[in-house]
Design an enzyme around this catalytic site. Structure first.
Site, PDB file in Angstrom:
ATOM      1  CB  SER A 131     -31.099 -54.262 132.566  1.00  0.00           C
ATOM      2  OG  SER A 131     -31.457 -54.143 133.926  1.00  0.00           O
ATOM      3  CE1 TYR A 144     -36.379 -53.495 131.075  1.00  0.00           C
ATOM      4  CE2 TYR A 144     -35.536 -53.986 133.271  1.00  0.00           C
ATOM      5  CZ  TYR A 144     -35.397 -53.356 132.044  1.00  0.00           C
ATOM      6  OH  TYR A 144     -34.289 -52.576 131.781  1.00  0.00           O
TER       7      TYR A 144
END
Length: 243
Positions: A131, A144
């Site tokens: 990501s 995250y």
């Protein structure tokens, strides 16, 4: 010409399901793994593929899944996700633990287990879906982003450690993609999840899957090390243009 085998984790929805369709269309036999077998089986039937239950956070589940795989040419490490958006001072350790187990150790477990088969194939390929959060940070996202940074580091280290062997490594780095990601992050709060994408056109799961399939079908001597793909409206992890 016999079909090559592609193993896809987190394949029951979103990018994983779209990737299964894209690779099946590219003449791969797809082996699909996810926790939700009720979603996975119809997709495998549709694609003439194979479905097996898989929880990447559970070593025994990973070992059982891998026993079904006799050969592997491509591995798509797609299973992952986020939980919560608390600031560090209010961090929920259970959420952090789940994110690290899923994004980092899940990727480690599947890759470690299938590396011998990937190398033996003579043209193995590991594609890891990380990501932009693995390259940046943002408030409320440390659990995250730290997991995605670690997952990216794991993947890039593999590229170095296996230099000279018949195996390629591609990191797929998506920006904003409208899937179940935000719905899961916010524990089913649909209104909050929809707000993430409101006022702009995010990527679709199919947009990312097309990039994965493109990378997986390059000639054996071509390694696309890293592919960053964002919607036009997004600059970085937090800055986007909204109408």
């Amino acid at each position: 010409m016999s079909k090559r085998t592609a193993v896809i984790t987190g394949a029951s929805a979103g990018i994983g399901a779209a990737t299964a369709r894209a690779l099946a269309a590219a003449n791969f036999h797809v082996v699909l793994g996810a926790r939700r077998l009720d979603r996975l089986t119809p997709l495998a039937d549709e694609l003439s593929g194979t479905a097996h239950v898989l929880d990447v956070t559970d070593p025994e589940s990973v070992a059982s899944f891998v026993r079904y795989i006799s050969e592997c040419d491509v591995l798509v490490n797609n299973a992952g996700g986020a939980r919560g958006m608390e600031r560090i001072e209010a961090a929920d350790e259970d959420n952090w633990r789940w994110m690290w187990e899923t994004n980092v150790l899940g990727t480690l477990r599947l890759t470690k287990a299938l590396l011998p088969k990937l190398v033996d194939s003579g043209d193995g390929h590991v594609l890891t879906v990380t990501s932009v959060a693995g390259h940046e940070v943002y408030d409320g996202g440390a659990g995250y982003t730290s997991a995605k940074h670690a997952q990216s580091a794991l993947h890039r280290t593999l590229r170095s450690e296996h230099l000279g062997q018949p195996i390629r490594f591609t990191e797929i780095v998506p920006g904003m993609v409208e899937t179940e990601f935000s719905l899961n992050r916010f524990e089913g709060d649909a209104e909050r999840a929809e707000g993430v994408y409101r006022g702009l056109r995010p990527l679709s799961a199919e947009d990312v899957a097309e990039v994965i399939a493109f990378a997986a079908t390059r000639p054996p001597h071509v390694n696309l090390d890293e592919i960053v793909v964002k919607p036009r409206a997004q600059y970085n992890g937090t800055r986007a243009h909204r109408e």
